[in-house]
Motif scaffolding. Structure first.
Motif, mmCIF file in Angstrom:
data_model
loop_
_atom_site.group_PDB
_atom_site.id
_atom_site.type_symbol
_atom_site.label_atom_id
_atom_site.label_comp_id
_atom_site.label_asym_id
_atom_site.label_seq_id
_atom_site.Cartn_x
_atom_site.Cartn_y
_atom_site.Cartn_z
ATOM 1 N N ASN A 376 0.828 -1.198 0.000
ATOM 2 C CA ASN A 376 0.000 0.000 0.000
ATOM 3 C C ASN A 376 0.869 1.258 0.000
ATOM 4 O O ASN A 376 0.609 2.218 -0.738
ATOM 5 C CB ASN A 376 -0.917 0.020 1.225
ATOM 6 C CG ASN A 376 -2.145 -0.856 1.048
ATOM 7 O OD1 ASN A 376 -2.472 -1.271 -0.058
ATOM 8 N ND2 ASN A 376 -2.817 -1.152 2.147
ATOM 9 N N ALA A 377 1.927 1.235 0.811
ATOM 10 C CA ALA A 377 2.826 2.389 0.875
ATOM 11 C C ALA A 377 3.560 2.602 -0.440
ATOM 12 O O ALA A 377 3.735 3.739 -0.901
ATOM 13 C CB ALA A 377 3.814 2.215 2.027
ATOM 14 N N ILE A 378 3.988 1.514 -1.061
ATOM 15 C CA ILE A 378 4.672 1.619 -2.354
ATOM 16 C C ILE A 378 3.722 2.175 -3.415
ATOM 17 O O ILE A 378 4.076 3.064 -4.195
ATOM 18 C CB ILE A 378 5.237 0.248 -2.783
ATOM 19 C CG1 ILE A 378 6.337 -0.205 -1.817
ATOM 20 C CG2 ILE A 378 5.797 0.310 -4.214
ATOM 21 C CD1 ILE A 378 6.717 -1.668 -1.982
ATOM 22 N N ALA A 379 2.500 1.646 -3.440
ATOM 23 C CA ALA A 379 1.527 2.114 -4.431
ATOM 24 C C ALA A 379 1.202 3.595 -4.239
ATOM 25 O O ALA A 379 0.991 4.335 -5.211
ATOM 26 C CB ALA A 379 0.260 1.274 -4.349
ATOM 27 N N ASP A 380 1.185 4.059 -2.994
ATOM 28 C CA ASP A 380 0.887 5.461 -2.715
ATOM 29 C C ASP A 380 2.047 6.376 -3.095
ATOM 30 O O ASP A 380 1.837 7.443 -3.706
ATOM 31 C CB ASP A 380 0.579 5.649 -1.220
ATOM 32 C CG ASP A 380 -0.751 5.053 -0.809
ATOM 33 O OD1 ASP A 380 -1.609 4.818 -1.689
ATOM 34 O OD2 ASP A 380 -0.935 4.801 0.400
ATOM 35 N N ALA A 381 3.267 5.979 -2.725
ATOM 36 C CA ALA A 381 4.423 6.888 -2.851
ATOM 37 C C ALA A 381 5.297 6.596 -4.056
ATOM 38 O O ALA A 381 6.007 7.483 -4.530
ATOM 39 C CB ALA A 381 5.269 6.823 -1.574
ATOM 40 N N LEU A 382 5.269 5.361 -4.554
ATOM 41 C CA LEU A 382 6.153 4.975 -5.662
ATOM 42 C C LEU A 382 5.349 4.289 -6.765
ATOM 43 O O LEU A 382 5.690 3.198 -7.212
ATOM 44 C CB LEU A 382 7.243 3.998 -5.156
ATOM 45 C CG LEU A 382 8.071 4.434 -3.950
ATOM 46 C CD1 LEU A 382 8.946 3.280 -3.469
ATOM 47 C CD2 LEU A 382 8.933 5.632 -4.311
ATOM 48 N N PRO A 383 4.280 4.906 -7.243
ATOM 49 C CA PRO A 383 3.408 4.224 -8.211
ATOM 50 C C PRO A 383 4.101 3.910 -9.525
ATOM 51 O O PRO A 383 3.668 3.000 -10.250
ATOM 52 C CB PRO A 383 2.258 5.223 -8.416
ATOM 53 C CG PRO A 383 2.866 6.562 -8.088
ATOM 54 C CD PRO A 383 3.823 6.299 -6.979
ATOM 55 N N ASP A 384 5.175 4.638 -9.856
ATOM 56 C CA ASP A 384 5.854 4.440 -11.135
ATOM 57 C C ASP A 384 7.165 3.678 -10.991
ATOM 58 O O ASP A 384 8.048 3.771 -11.854
ATOM 59 C CB ASP A 384 6.120 5.796 -11.788
ATOM 60 C CG ASP A 384 4.831 6.558 -12.071
ATOM 61 O OD1 ASP A 384 3.856 5.912 -12.497
ATOM 62 O OD2 ASP A 384 4.796 7.782 -11.832
ATOM 63 N N ILE A 385 7.313 2.917 -9.920
ATOM 64 C CA ILE A 385 8.507 2.106 -9.727
ATOM 65 C C ILE A 385 8.730 1.189 -10.927
ATOM 66 O O ILE A 385 7.778 0.652 -11.502
ATOM 67 C CB ILE A 385 8.381 1.297 -8.408
ATOM 68 C CG1 ILE A 385 9.672 0.527 -8.108
ATOM 69 C CG2 ILE A 385 7.178 0.378 -8.428
ATOM 70 C CD1 ILE A 385 9.673 -0.132 -6.728
ATOM 71 N N ARG A 386 9.996 1.032 -11.340
ATOM 72 C CA ARG A 386 10.320 0.233 -12.529
ATOM 73 C C ARG A 386 11.546 -0.632 -12.266
ATOM 74 O O ARG A 386 12.438 -0.253 -11.496
ATOM 75 C CB ARG A 386 10.616 1.141 -13.733
ATOM 76 C CG ARG A 386 9.485 2.051 -14.132
ATOM 77 C CD ARG A 386 9.779 2.805 -15.426
ATOM 78 N NE ARG A 386 11.050 3.514 -15.387
ATOM 79 C CZ ARG A 386 11.229 4.711 -14.835
ATOM 80 N NH1 ARG A 386 10.218 5.330 -14.231
ATOM 81 N NH2 ARG A 386 12.412 5.310 -14.864
ATOM 82 N N LEU A 387 11.588 -1.763 -12.941
ATOM 83 C CA LEU A 387 12.765 -2.633 -12.867
ATOM 84 C C LEU A 387 13.947 -1.971 -13.550
ATOM 85 O O LEU A 387 13.803 -1.329 -14.589
ATOM 86 C CB LEU A 387 12.489 -3.971 -13.564
ATOM 87 C CG LEU A 387 11.830 -5.086 -12.761
ATOM 88 C CD1 LEU A 387 11.635 -6.302 -13.659
ATOM 89 C CD2 LEU A 387 12.649 -5.451 -11.531
ATOM 90 N N ALA A 388 15.133 -2.164 -12.940
ATOM 91 C CA ALA A 388 16.368 -1.663 -13.556
ATOM 92 C C ALA A 388 17.377 -2.789 -13.762
ATOM 93 O O ALA A 388 18.518 -2.534 -14.125
ATOM 94 C CB ALA A 388 16.984 -0.568 -12.686
ATOM 95 N N GLY A 389 16.939 -4.014 -13.555
ATOM 96 C CA GLY A 389 17.828 -5.155 -13.742
ATOM 97 C C GLY A 389 17.147 -6.422 -13.286
ATOM 98 O O GLY A 389 16.137 -6.387 -12.565
ATOM 99 N N ALA A 390 17.680 -7.554 -13.719
ATOM 100 C CA ALA A 390 17.126 -8.846 -13.323
ATOM 101 C C ALA A 390 17.449 -9.119 -11.853
ATOM 102 O O ALA A 390 18.485 -8.684 -11.345
ATOM 103 C CB ALA A 390 17.704 -9.955 -14.197
ATOM 104 N N PRO A 391 16.575 -9.831 -11.147
ATOM 105 C CA PRO A 391 16.872 -10.155 -9.750
ATOM 106 C C PRO A 391 18.076 -11.090 -9.650
ATOM 107 O O PRO A 391 18.290 -11.926 -10.525
ATOM 108 C CB PRO A 391 15.598 -10.855 -9.268
ATOM 109 C CG PRO A 391 14.944 -11.373 -10.507
ATOM 110 C CD PRO A 391 15.292 -10.404 -11.583
#
Length: 410
Positions: A376-391
């Protein structure tokens, strides 16, 4: 007696395998053709004086093993399916003091005491503090702009939840995190953690917890520790028992939830439709699907106390039985399209918290609360989070771990 369905030498507990992938195709093959299958190993490679184990891959069979502790013991060889081949037997036997490795009735006695720390009321009492911490964690990540999601976000809330639950002072929490990391990372050479360092970290954590228990016995406070070590009506935990209980919490409550959050974030970012759905609707079913998808504990083991039969196979007394939750949670007999990450999945009878029976996860409600709050916190504050590399995956025989997940936060 090797399994004819698998390539020669294939072993579901090989940590090198899990550094690269989950063996989902091999699990599927066994569920179809040999759901209870003997997996041979070089003698003693797992730390036990034997030559292999039975792999149990179907959901129904994993549940059966989990709910019959009188036949399938967690105590005889512990629940850990693979140690280092150089481990001494006394190092294995000392772990029988951990609740995870107990059988009834001793397990029943200890669980009845410790479960008072996980009542709905106790978990609700943590919610506001953990919601605030979740918001602070993601706010810090947003300021950084990019980084490793595991260390920036996923690791912190589970640590804080366990520390809040048992009253560990804020200044000591980094030590708990460090010790728990070292206890589970001994299979991964990149982390330069030897089994000796892992054992030393376990002893340091136990010693810390024993001292905490002794302090509360001498001077009780209004916290869970005081209740557990002074539970006079049902007996109480001795200081050593409390030490081993905290050891379990550090792994079962910290490492597993951290990896559920890490795998959950990766799943969302590789299934953008599900991330959009979550941001829009926040379905209550999301946490359960994240745990099914991640299955942070891939497997535990039991040891047969007598000759028995399972899935049409005769299992002899003393033989080890590996119960593979990762396979059970992809069983198409139970889940429609198990290969699909679906946060609206219901019902969702996954075994990510164990297969039922006496060892069903005490911290299920706490883990689900943490997962809900952090996303919920991520969706509120970081809605545009994106991958920058493979795990980058942890090299481990039984933990489905992600040790690095590079992302851009906005």
């Amino acid at each position: 007696m090797s399994c004819p369905a698998l390539p020669e030498g294939f072993d579901f507990t090989d940590p090198d395998l899990y550094q690269h992938r989950l063996p989902l195709p091999e699990f599927a093959l066994l569920r179809r053709t040999a759901p209870v299958c003997w997996i041979p190993q070089p003698h003693g490679i797992a730390g036990f004086d034997d030559d292999g184990y039975w792999a149990v891959t179907r959901h129904a069979d994993v549940k059966e093993v989990s709910t019959r502790p009188e036949i399938f013991s967690a105590n005889l060889n512990t629940a850990i399916i693979r140690f280092n081949e150089h481990i001494q037997r006394d190092q294995i036997d000392v772990q029988k003091l951990i609740m995870l490795n107990m059988d009834p009735p001793e397990h029943t006695r200890v669980r009845q005491i410790v479960q008072r720390g996980f009542t709905p009321r106790a978990i609700r009492a943590l919610e506001d503090a953990l919601r605030e911490r979740a918001a602070r964690i993601v706010a810090g990540a947003r300021e950084d702009g990019s980084g490793d999601f595991v260390t920036d976000v996923a690791c912190e809330l589970p640590l804080q939840a366990i520390a809040e639950l048992i009253g560990i002072p804020q200044q000591d929490r980094a030590k708990i995190f460090d010790w728990s990391n070292k206890m589970v990372a001994y299979d991964d050479p990149e982390l330069a953690i030897t089994e000796e360092i892992g054992a030393q970290s376990a002893m340091e954590l136990i010693s810390y917890a024993m001292n905490l228990a002794a302090d509360r016995k001498a001077c009780p406070a209004k916290d869970i520790v005081s209740k557990l070590v002074a539970a006079e009506d049902e007996g109480s935990l001795g200081s050593d028992e409390f030490g081993f209980f905290v050891l379990v919490l550090a792994v079962a409550g910290n490492e597993t939830t951290r990896n559920a959050i890490s795998h959950g974030m990766h799943a969302f970012l590789t299934h953008p439709d599900q991330w959009e759905l979550f941001k829009r609707e926040r379905p209550a079913t999301a946490a359960e699907e994240i745990v099914r998808w991640a299955t942070p504990v891939m497997s535990f083991q039991r040891t047969a106390t007598q000759d028995t039969e399972l899935g049409g196979q005769r299992i002899e007394a003393g033989q080890r039985v590996g119960i593979f939750y990762s396979s059970a949670n992809h069983d198409p007999e139970v889940f429609d399209h198990p290969e699909v990450f679906d946060i609206t999945r219901t019902p969702n009878p996954h075994l990510g918290f164990g297969g039922g029976g006496p060892h069903f996860c005490l911290g299920k409600s706490l883990a689900e609360l943490e997962i809900r709050l952090i996303f919920n916190a991520i969706a509120d504050a970081l809605p545009d989070i994106r991958l920058a590399g493979a795990p980058r995956r942890l090299r481990s025989a039984w933990l489905n771990g992600i040790k690095e997940l590079r992302v851009t936060y906005g």
